[in-house]
Design an enzyme around this catalytic site. Structure first.
Site, PDB file in Angstrom:
ATOM      1  N   ASN A 146       0.812  -1.219   0.000  1.00  0.00           N
ATOM      2  CA  ASN A 146       0.000   0.000   0.000  1.00  0.00           C
ATOM      3  C   ASN A 146       0.848   1.272   0.000  1.00  0.00           C
ATOM      4  O   ASN A 146       0.372   2.330   0.392  1.00  0.00           O
ATOM      5  CB  ASN A 146      -0.984  -0.024   1.178  1.00  0.00           C
ATOM      6  CG  ASN A 146      -0.295  -0.305   2.492  1.00  0.00           C
ATOM      7  OD1 ASN A 146       0.918  -0.175   2.594  1.00  0.00           O
ATOM      8  ND2 ASN A 146      -1.055  -0.679   3.504  1.00  0.00           N
ATOM      9  N   ARG A 284       2.962   6.315  12.014  1.00  0.00           N
ATOM     10  CA  ARG A 284       2.288   5.792  13.199  1.00  0.00           C
ATOM     11  C   ARG A 284       2.094   6.938  14.180  1.00  0.00           C
ATOM     12  O   ARG A 284       2.991   7.760  14.365  1.00  0.00           O
ATOM     13  CB  ARG A 284       3.105   4.677  13.873  1.00  0.00           C
ATOM     14  CG  ARG A 284       3.093   3.335  13.145  1.00  0.00           C
ATOM     15  CD  ARG A 284       1.696   2.695  13.098  1.00  0.00           C
ATOM     16  NE  ARG A 284       1.683   1.464  12.336  1.00  0.00           N
ATOM     17  CZ  ARG A 284       1.244   1.338  11.082  1.00  0.00           C
ATOM     18  NH1 ARG A 284       0.752   2.371  10.425  1.00  0.00           N
ATOM     19  NH2 ARG A 284       1.260   0.160  10.474  1.00  0.00           N
ATOM     20  N   GLN A 313      -5.699   2.827  18.325  1.00  0.00           N
ATOM     21  CA  GLN A 313      -6.720   2.852  17.267  1.00  0.00           C
ATOM     22  C   GLN A 313      -7.796   1.822  17.559  1.00  0.00           C
ATOM     23  O   GLN A 313      -7.455   0.657  17.702  1.00  0.00           O
ATOM     24  CB  GLN A 313      -6.049   2.610  15.914  1.00  0.00           C
ATOM     25  CG  GLN A 313      -5.123   3.751  15.533  1.00  0.00           C
ATOM     26  CD  GLN A 313      -4.604   3.719  14.116  1.00  0.00           C
ATOM     27  OE1 GLN A 313      -3.888   4.619  13.720  1.00  0.00           O
ATOM     28  NE2 GLN A 313      -4.944   2.723  13.351  1.00  0.00           N
ATOM     29  N   HIS A 342      -7.784   5.910   9.908  1.00  0.00           N
ATOM     30  CA  HIS A 342      -6.633   5.233   9.273  1.00  0.00           C
ATOM     31  C   HIS A 342      -7.043   4.666   7.906  1.00  0.00           C
ATOM     32  O   HIS A 342      -7.380   3.489   7.782  1.00  0.00           O
ATOM     33  CB  HIS A 342      -6.147   4.117  10.200  1.00  0.00           C
ATOM     34  CG  HIS A 342      -4.798   3.593   9.852  1.00  0.00           C
ATOM     35  ND1 HIS A 342      -4.026   2.901  10.744  1.00  0.00           N
ATOM     36  CD2 HIS A 342      -4.062   3.647   8.717  1.00  0.00           C
ATOM     37  CE1 HIS A 342      -2.886   2.549  10.172  1.00  0.00           C
ATOM     38  NE2 HIS A 342      -2.895   2.990   8.929  1.00  0.00           N
TER      39      HIS A 342
HETATM   40  P1  NAI Z   1      10.298   1.024   4.602  1.00  0.00           P
HETATM   41  O1  NAI Z   1      10.813  -0.075   5.455  1.00  0.00           O
HETATM   42  O2  NAI Z   1      10.390   0.880   3.118  1.00  0.00           O
HETATM   43  O3  NAI Z   1      11.026   2.391   4.990  1.00  0.00           O
HETATM   44  C1  NAI Z   1      11.175   2.834   6.310  1.00  0.00           C
HETATM   45  C2  NAI Z   1      12.406   3.725   6.356  1.00  0.00           C
HETATM   46  O4  NAI Z   1      12.436   4.377   7.638  1.00  0.00           O
HETATM   47  C3  NAI Z   1      13.709   2.950   6.212  1.00  0.00           C
HETATM   48  O5  NAI Z   1      14.496   3.528   5.185  1.00  0.00           O
HETATM   49  C4  NAI Z   1      14.375   3.113   7.578  1.00  0.00           C
HETATM   50  O6  NAI Z   1      15.796   3.142   7.516  1.00  0.00           O
HETATM   51  C5  NAI Z   1      13.804   4.445   8.015  1.00  0.00           C
HETATM   52  N1  NAI Z   1      13.942   4.692   9.447  1.00  0.00           N
HETATM   53  C6  NAI Z   1      13.810   3.825  10.479  1.00  0.00           C
HETATM   54  N2  NAI Z   1      14.064   4.439  11.634  1.00  0.00           N
HETATM   55  C7  NAI Z   1      14.352   5.733  11.345  1.00  0.00           C
HETATM   56  C8  NAI Z   1      14.706   6.843  12.132  1.00  0.00           C
HETATM   57  N3  NAI Z   1      14.824   6.755  13.465  1.00  0.00           N
HETATM   58  N4  NAI Z   1      14.942   8.015  11.512  1.00  0.00           N
HETATM   59  C9  NAI Z   1      14.859   8.116  10.162  1.00  0.00           C
HETATM   60  N5  NAI Z   1      14.535   7.080   9.354  1.00  0.00           N
HETATM   61  C10 NAI Z   1      14.284   5.900   9.945  1.00  0.00           C
HETATM   62  O7  NAI Z   1       8.796   1.247   5.059  1.00  0.00           O
HETATM   63  P2  NAI Z   1       7.608   1.928   4.243  1.00  0.00           P
HETATM   64  O8  NAI Z   1       6.935   0.927   3.405  1.00  0.00           O
HETATM   65  O9  NAI Z   1       8.108   3.181   3.632  1.00  0.00           O
HETATM   66  O10 NAI Z   1       6.605   2.258   5.447  1.00  0.00           O
HETATM   67  C11 NAI Z   1       6.998   3.127   6.494  1.00  0.00           C
HETATM   68  C12 NAI Z   1       5.962   3.090   7.596  1.00  0.00           C
HETATM   69  O11 NAI Z   1       4.752   3.682   7.141  1.00  0.00           O
HETATM   70  C13 NAI Z   1       5.539   1.687   8.039  1.00  0.00           C
HETATM   71  O12 NAI Z   1       6.455   1.125   8.952  1.00  0.00           O
HETATM   72  C14 NAI Z   1       4.191   1.935   8.655  1.00  0.00           C
HETATM   73  O13 NAI Z   1       4.334   2.253  10.018  1.00  0.00           O
HETATM   74  C15 NAI Z   1       3.681   3.164   7.908  1.00  0.00           C
HETATM   75  N6  NAI Z   1       2.563   2.817   7.005  1.00  0.00           N
HETATM   76  C16 NAI Z   1       1.360   3.431   7.185  1.00  0.00           C
HETATM   77  C17 NAI Z   1       0.276   3.097   6.400  1.00  0.00           C
HETATM   78  C18 NAI Z   1      -1.038   3.786   6.548  1.00  0.00           C
HETATM   79  O14 NAI Z   1      -2.047   3.292   6.041  1.00  0.00           O
HETATM   80  N7  NAI Z   1      -1.112   4.921   7.217  1.00  0.00           N
HETATM   81  C19 NAI Z   1       0.364   2.043   5.379  1.00  0.00           C
HETATM   82  C20 NAI Z   1       1.721   1.551   5.181  1.00  0.00           C
HETATM   83  C21 NAI Z   1       2.752   1.897   6.002  1.00  0.00           C
END
Ligand code: NAI
Length: 392
Positions: A146, A284, A313, A342
Site C-alpha cells: 500500500n 504511526r 486505534q 486510518h
Molecule cells: P520502509 O521499510 O520501506 O522504509 C522505512 C524507512 O524508515 C527505512 O528507510 C528506515 O531506515 C527508516 N527509518 C527507520 N528508523 C528511522 C529513524 N529513526 N529516523 C529516520 N529514518 C528511519 O517502510 P515503508 O513501506 O516506507 O513504510 C513506512 C511506515 O509507514 C511503516 O512502517 C508503517 O508504520 C507506515 N505505514 C502506514 C500506512 C497507513 O495506512 N497509514 C500504510 C503503510 C505503512
C-alpha cells in the site's frame, strides 16, 4: 451479542465467524485467527472491501477447502475479547494496522501455539517484535502493498494543509463566501522546503511525486542512505536531525514505529522547527507526542498537522487529535487539522494487493517454502528487516 468498548465512540459488532470444515484433528490443519475491521452494511455494498470481518480477505473458502479453522473477529480491545480468547491456541494470527490487535508481551505469553503473525498491510509495530524473536515467532507483512496509496494520501494532505483546504471547504458547504478569511493562510507548495523522516518505500514515493511541484528543496533524514532517491529527485540527505527539522516548511513522517522512533517528535523537536511549518504523519501516531502537537498547533508554532494514524486505534473520543485546531480562527470550523481515520493504506486497490499478499504468505507457510525476503520482519529469532532501527 454486541459489545461496547469504553474506548469506542461507535458500537462495533462483536461479530466473530468461525469456519470449520472436516475435522480439525488432522495434524497439518491449523487454527488461523484474523482480526480485521468491521464493514457492516458497507461490506455488502462494496465486496472489494476485502480487509474486513465480512469479506475475510477473500480467503475463507480457500482455507475451508483445505480444512483449516479460520476465526475472524473485530473484537480486540478488552481482556475478554474474542481476540484474547482465540489467540491462546491459534497457530497463525493475521492482523491489520487499520484496526490493530496489539500482540503485546502479555498477549504473546498467552499465545502458546503461535508460530506466525501476518500483517495485512505494512507496519508490524503492533506486535512486540522483541518478544516474538525470543519466542521464535515469525512476523511477516505484505511489504509494498500500500505504499503508493499512502504516498498519494501524504501528497494530498500536504496540499490540503498548505492550500488551507479544510476551512475553505467547510465555509463553502455552509453557504459562505469569504475569500480573505481562507486566503490569509493559503500558500503555494512551490518554493517550500519539504523533507521526509524515513526515506524507504513511502518516503521516496512521496518525494518522487513532489518533484514536479518545484519545491525549493527536497530533503530526507534516514540512517540508510538512498542514492536512488537522490538521483531521481535531487533530494539531499541531512544527517543531523536538528538541522533537518530546522530547514523544513513541510515535514512528512514515513518511518516505522519502534523504540527508536516512539515519541520522537515531541515539544523539543517541534521547537527546532520553523514557526508556521506543516506536519503530515501517516506512519504511526505514537511517533509524535499528540499533546505536544496540539500545543504547538494551538500556540501557532505549527500551522497544521494531518495524517491518519493515532497512538491507539480507535482513539478515545477525548484524544487531542480530535480536538486540536490552529491558532488562526475560522467562522465556520477549524483550521490546521487534516486528520482522517486510518484510511491511507486501505484503498480498494491496496486491499486487493494486501489480501493477495496474505494468501501468498499463507501458501508459502503451508508449503514450507521461504517467504519473499522483503516480507520478513522477524524470523528465526532475529530481525530480518533493516527498517526497525540499527541493530547488531
Ligand atoms: P520502509 O521499510 O520501506 O522504509 C522505512 C524507512 O524508515 C527505512 O528507510 C528506515 O531506515 C527508516 N527509518 C527507520 N528508523 C528511522 C529513524 N529513526 N529516523 C529516520 N529514518 C528511519 O517502510 P515503508 O513501506 O516506507 O513504510 C513506512 C511506515 O509507514 C511503516 O512502517 C508503517 O508504520 C507506515 N505505514 C502506514 C500506512 C497507513 O495506512 N497509514 C500504510 C503503510 C505503512
Amino acid at each position: 451479542m454486541l459489545a461496547r468498548s469504553p474506548l469506542l465512540r461507535t458500537t462495533i459488532p462483536r461479530y466473530t465467524s468461525t469456519l470449520r470444515h472436516f475435522s480439525t484433528t488432522k495434524p497439518n490443519m491449523v487454527k488461523i485467527l484474523a482480526v480485521l475491521y468491521t464493514a457492516g452494511k458497507y461490506g455488502e455494498e462494496q465486496p472489494r472491501l476485502l480487509g474486513t470481518v465480512e469479506n475475510k480477505l477473500g480467503i475463507a473458502d480457500w482455507l475451508k477447502e483445505q480444512g483449516h479453522e479460520f476465526v475472524v473477529t473485530a473484537d480486540k480491545d478488552t481482556p475478554d475479547s474474542e481476540f484474547r480468547k482465540h489467540v491462546k491456541d491459534a497457530e497463525i494470527v493475521i492482523t491489520t494496522p487499520f484496526h490493530p490487535a496489539y500482540l503485546t508481551a502479555e498477549v504473546l505469553e498467552s499465545a502458546k501455539n503461535l508460530k506466525c503473525c501476518i500483517t495485512a498491510g505494512v507496519g508490524s509495530d503492533h506486535v512486540d517484535l522483541d518478544v516474538a524473536n525470543k519466542r521464535n515467532i515469525s512476523v511477516y507483512e505484505v511489504t509494498g502493498s500500500n505504499v503508493v496509496s499512502v504516498a498519494e494520501h501524504v501528497v494530498m494532505t500536504i496540499l490540503v494543509l498548505v492550500r488551507n483546504f479544510v476551512p475553505a471547504n467547510r465555509q463553502y458547504l455552509e453557504g459562505g463566501w469569504n475569500v480573505a478569511e481562507v486566503a490569509r493562510q493559503s500558500y503555494d507548495l512551490e518554493g517550500k522546503v519539504v523533507g521526509t523522516l524515513g526515506s524507504g518505500r513511502i518516503g521516496s514515493r512521496v518525494l518522487q511525486r513532489l518533484k514536479p511541484f518545484d519545491c525549493a528543496k527536497l530533503t530526507y533524514y534516514d540512517y540508510q542512505r538512498n542514492e536512488q532517491l537522490e538521483k531521481d529527485t535531487g533530494a539531499q540527505r541531512v544527517e543531523d536531525l536538528k538541522q533537518f527539522l530546522g530547514e523544513l516548511d513541510v515535514l512528512t513522517i514515513n518511518c516505522p514505529l519502534y523504540e527508536g522512533t516512539k515519541g520522537l517528535i515531541n515539544a523539543e523537536k517541534l521547537s527546532w522547527m520553523k514557526k508556521g511549518a506543516w506536519i503530515v504523519n501517516t506512519a504511526r501516531g505514537a511517533i509524535v507526542n499528540a499533546a505536544d502537537i496540539r500545543a504547538a498547533l494551538e500556540s501557532g508554532h505549527i500551522a497544521g498537522y494531518g495524517g491518519d494514524v493515532t497512538d491507539r486505534q480507535p482513539p478515545e473520543p477525548s484524544h487531542d487529535f480530535y480536538h486540536m485546531k490552529s491558532a488562526v480562527k475560522y467562522e465556520h470550523g477549524v483550521g490546521g487539522n487534516a486528520m482522517t481515520p486510518h484510511i491511507s493504506g486501505t484503498s480498494i486497490d491496496a486491499q486487493a494487493r494486501y489480501a493477495a499478499g496474505v494468501k501468498e504468505i499463507l501458501t508459502n507457510y503451508f508449503g514450507g517454502k521461504a517467504q519473499l525476503p522483503a516480507n520478513v520482519i522477524v524470523e528465526g529469532g532475529a530481525y530480518a528487516t533493516k527498517a526497525y532501527g540499527q541493530r547488531k
